[in-house]
Design an enzyme around this catalytic site. Structure first.
Site, mmCIF file in Angstrom:
data_model
loop_
_atom_site.group_PDB
_atom_site.id
_atom_site.type_symbol
_atom_site.label_atom_id
_atom_site.label_comp_id
_atom_site.label_asym_id
_atom_site.label_seq_id
_atom_site.Cartn_x
_atom_site.Cartn_y
_atom_site.Cartn_z
ATOM 1 N N LYS A 276 -9.939 0.954 -1.066
ATOM 2 C CA LYS A 276 -9.350 0.385 -2.280
ATOM 3 C C LYS A 276 -10.190 0.732 -3.510
ATOM 4 O O LYS A 276 -9.640 1.091 -4.566
ATOM 5 C CB LYS A 276 -9.224 -1.126 -2.135
ATOM 6 N N ASP B 267 -12.010 -0.768 4.789
ATOM 7 C CA ASP B 267 -10.738 -0.983 4.102
ATOM 8 C C ASP B 267 -10.985 -1.266 2.615
ATOM 9 O O ASP B 267 -10.268 -0.760 1.745
ATOM 10 C CB ASP B 267 -10.006 -2.159 4.747
#
Length: 801
Positions: free
Chosen positions: A686, A682
């Site tokens: 980003k 995750d």
């Protein structure tokens, strides 16, 4: 004197006629009046159908007689409920005479099997003749000195049946003579007249209004009052634009422009007699008689409103004549319009290129094919020689027009008009503007008409307040429910401060979906979805969203799923903005990321994903501002996982790593399976998104993740098994922590972009590092650029919630 005309919509039932009676009493107590009436509502259509049934009936005529009985029942029931008992004998006798005459006409049609325009006009005349008789007797019963007047005694016309032209000079003479000899209030039949050969004619669309205008002009009346069922002339069609409102006043020219382009409250022929005599026309609502209505007069231009009203024609066809042989050749336009005029084909709109290479004319779709055939015949030789192309007809089009005298010489009106359509993906097919600058008309696709009317109305009349129509996916999930809660709490503040109405029109979760174009009440959206929702289907949801075709539509994806992302392109191509915290779009393949950005630009809409990185922190916007201002980002580093930030901020002293991870899960900082956060994937998405914003064409696989969790922890069969395995490695993590603390440093999981590469790793950082003091689940990112190369730009704050 005032001339009052009452439309069929105000003559619907006995009770509505009583309202008309009350209005007449009030006005007649103040000034002398004359009254004109239409047929009872729906009667004209019934009479048209009656004539057709008589023409197609068998010899005994049974099929049309049942329709005649229905019409008979309507009028006699109304009379029975409206007229006093002692007057029944008289009114029933007069009405029977009319119905007997009508039946004779229908018998003739039935026997001849022929329904001529002349016969149609005679049949239609009975609607006004019956309603005028009813209203006259109603007024007499209430003590008003009223007389029935058949307009055929005073309105003389030619023999253009269905749309007869009034002989103004002769009619004026007859009107003055009749009214001088009859001082009582005259209740006059609208819509009908008498030809010189003694046959009955009708005045066409808006004929009763025209009757009122002719009588008013003949008598030099002080005002014409047209009593309708709406509060005057509206800024737009209220059936299409729910936020339309009444106009206080219009000039004659504005009213004529609006009426030509579809505003049905008033018709162009009505205005002409009033305009010549400068008689004000007031449009009033019989069902709201205290409302001042709209005054049409030879007014001076006042106020700052550039556009007075918006109107439209729902269905037109565009005929295009073009070819190189037209350039510089005189007489082409004359031949074209002469051909159409001979066939009595009305041209609604004209547009011609300055090169004279093409001419476009808008016509009624019913006349389009005939017009094409006639024009191709007229230019047969040019088409054979290929100097003019074959005539092209484009169907399923509409016209939308903005009207206003203040548009004259005002800069930017056309630009505002066109840009408001463009922002909502509405393509303009043709444009026309008169030299008077009173009207700008555009031809658009019929399917976009409702959307265009609302968009343009909002732009010119509600520009202080914008409406965004929200379609929310994942409305009951963590993010979706909190978003809607925030909107509910801030709705009034946003409306007041930002002049933005956030209207929820579509919601869907994994089980149900619901739509309401008028808006879904925020506090009750869950109950509405439960009780009234239909089975959820994302494909259907997206399709319905596009077909609703609402202005300023926004697709809000509050999920972390890949399925909604597959529809982003389709939404953007429909000029629907996409707003999402879902990282799967911006972190998908670079080709898809680039395509989404390009589509947003191409279709003049938004693809917004600020919360993909750093939750509510202004990270992406700040980065974009740096890049768009010409700065070059050399390097960035950040802690962009609220989960990992919390874990390593809390992992101090005697705390065990496995206990800290469990606490993070219990507080909701991790996914249900913490391994999704601890894997760094995750975080990697980003970092990738930020790198792409700088201009790096990287893929997710290009982001290097240095593992810091032992591999056997990821292989555990369940979440609980994972925690058991993680506990076994507490010593491993203690050693890392103790080693860092011995150097007065802290462990932080940091992502870095530098020299075109991205890397995520667990690092031990000292007090001089800008991330050292980070607390809780906060996020932080620093940008080192050409302009900020000594002291980087640092953004820090809550990374979740």
């Amino acid at each position: 004197m005032k001339v009052l005309k009452f439309g069929g919509s105000s003559l619907t039932t006995a009770s509505s006629i009583e309202i008309v009676n009350t209005i007449i009493k009030r006005v007649s107590s103040e000034t002398k009046i004359a009254i004109i009436v239409s047929a009872l509502t729906g009667v004209t259509d019934k009479l048209i159908a009656l004539g057709q049934n008589a023409k197609n009936a068998k010899e005994n005529g049974d099929s049309y007689k049942s329709f005649l009985d229905e019409l008979h029942s309507l009028h006699f029931t109304t009379a029975q409920n409206l007229i006093k008992q002692e007057s029944h004998t008289y009114i029933f006798k007069e009405m029977r005479k009319l119905f007997e005459e009508l039946e004779e006409v229908l018998k003739g049609v039935c026997l001849l099997k022929e329904l001529t325009p002349r016969s149609v006009d005679l049949i239609l005349s009975f609607g006004e003749r019956l309603s005028a008789q009813l209203l006259t007797q109603c007024l007499k019963d209430s003590g008003i000195d009223a007389e029935y007047l058949d307009a055929r005694n005073i309105i003389l016309t030619d023999t253009t049946y269905g749309s007869a032209k009034v002989d103004i000079e002769t009619s004026f003479s007859k009107i003055n003579k009749y009214f001088n000899e009859h001082p009582s209030i005259q209740v006059t039949t609208g819509f009908i007249g008498l030809a010189k050969d003694g046959t009955t004619t009708t005045l066409g669309r808006g004929g009763s209004d025209l009757t009122a205008a002719v009588i008013a002009a003949a008598l030099d009346a002080e005002e014409i009052q047209l009593w309708k069922d709406t509060d005057g002339v509206m800024t737009a069609n209220p059936k299409r634009v729910k936020k339309a409102f009444s106009l206080e006043s219009l000039s004659y020219e504005e009213a004529m422009e609006l009426s030509h382009f579809g505003a049905k409250v008033i018709y162009p022929p009505t205005i002409q007699p009033a305009y010549v005599k400068k008689i004000p026309i007031r449009i009033l609502n019989a069902f709201n008689p205290d409302f001042c209505g709209t005054l049409i007069t030879n007014r001076e231009i006042k106020g700052t409103k550039k556009v007075t009203g918006i109107t439209s024609i729902e269905e037109i066809s565009l005929m295009v004549i073009q070819g190189c042989g037209m350039i510089g050749v005189s007489g082409i336009s004359a031949r074209l319009f002469g051909t159409l005029a001979k066939a009595k084909i009305s041209v609604i709109l004209i547009t011609q290129a300055s090169s004279e290479h093409s001419i476009c004319v808008a016509v009624d779709p019913k006349s389009a094919q005939k017009a094409k055939t006639l024009v191709e015949e007229e230019f047969r030789l040019e088409i054979q020689e290929h100097t003019i192309n074959k005539v092209f007809i484009e169907n399923n089009l509409s016209i939308i027009a903005i009207v206003g005298e203040n548009m004259k010489k005002t800069v930017g009106v056309a630009g505002k008009f066109f840009s408001s359509l463009a922002k909502n993906g509405i393509n303009i097919v043709a444009i026309a503007q008169g030299s008077s600058e009173l009207n700008i008309s555009v031809v658009i696709s019929k399917e976009n008409l409702a959307k265009a009317l609302n968009v343009v109305h909002q732009e010119f009349f509600l520009s202080e307040t914008k409406t965004a129509n929200l379609f929310v996916v994942g409305c009951t999930g963590n993010i979706g429910s909190r978003l809607l809660e925030q909107i509910k709490e801030s709705y009034e503040k946003i409306l007041k401060n930002l002049k933005l109405e956030l209207k929820l029109v579509g919601i869907i979760n994994t089980k149900k979906m619901f739509f309401n174009e008028d808006g879904i009440f925020y506090p009750d959206y869950r109950a509405i979805l439960d009780w009234h929702g239909e089975p959820a289907n994302l494909e259907v949801f997206i399709d319905r969203m596009k077909k609703m075709n609402l202005p300023n539509s926004v697709f809000v994806d509050c999920t972390a799923m890949t399925q909604p992302v597959e529809h982003y392109c389709s939404a953007l191509e429909s000029s629907i903005a996409v707003i999402t915290p879902n990282k799967n779009g911006a972190s998908s393949s670079y080709a898809n990321y680039y395509k989404l950005k390009e589509l947003a630009t191409t279709y003049n809409t938004k693809y917004v994903y600020e919360t993909n990185v750093g939750a509510g922190l202004p990270i992406i916007n700040t980065l974009d501002d740096l890049v768009n201002s010409g700065d070059t980002v050399l390097k960035f580093e950040g802690i962009l996982s609220g989960t990992l930030s919390f874990i390593f901020t809390t992992f101090t002293g005697d705390r065990k790593f496995s206990d800290v991870v469990r606490e993070a899960k219990e507080k909701g900082f991790t996914e249900p399976d913490p391994r999704l956060d601890l894997s760094g994937m995750d975080f990697a998405k980003k970092v990738l998104i930020l790198a792409r914003e700088i201009g790096a064409g990287l893929e997710l696989k290009d982001v290097e993740i240095v593992p810091f969790i032992p591999e056997d922890c990821f292989k555990a069969d369940s979440v609980e098994a994972f925690f058991e395995e993680l506990k076994k490695h507490d010593t491993y993590f203690d050693n890392m922590k103790n080693e860092a603390e011995a150097k007065n440093e802290k462990l932080k999981c940091i992502g870095i972009y530098s020299n075109g590469t991205c890397k995520i790793s667990l690092q031990s950082i000292g007090m001089d590092h800008p991330f050292y003091q980070l607390k809780g689940s906060d996020n932080v990112v620093s940008f080192e650029t050409d302009r900020y190369n000594v002291t980087p730009v640092v953004i820090k704050g809550p990374g979740a919630g």
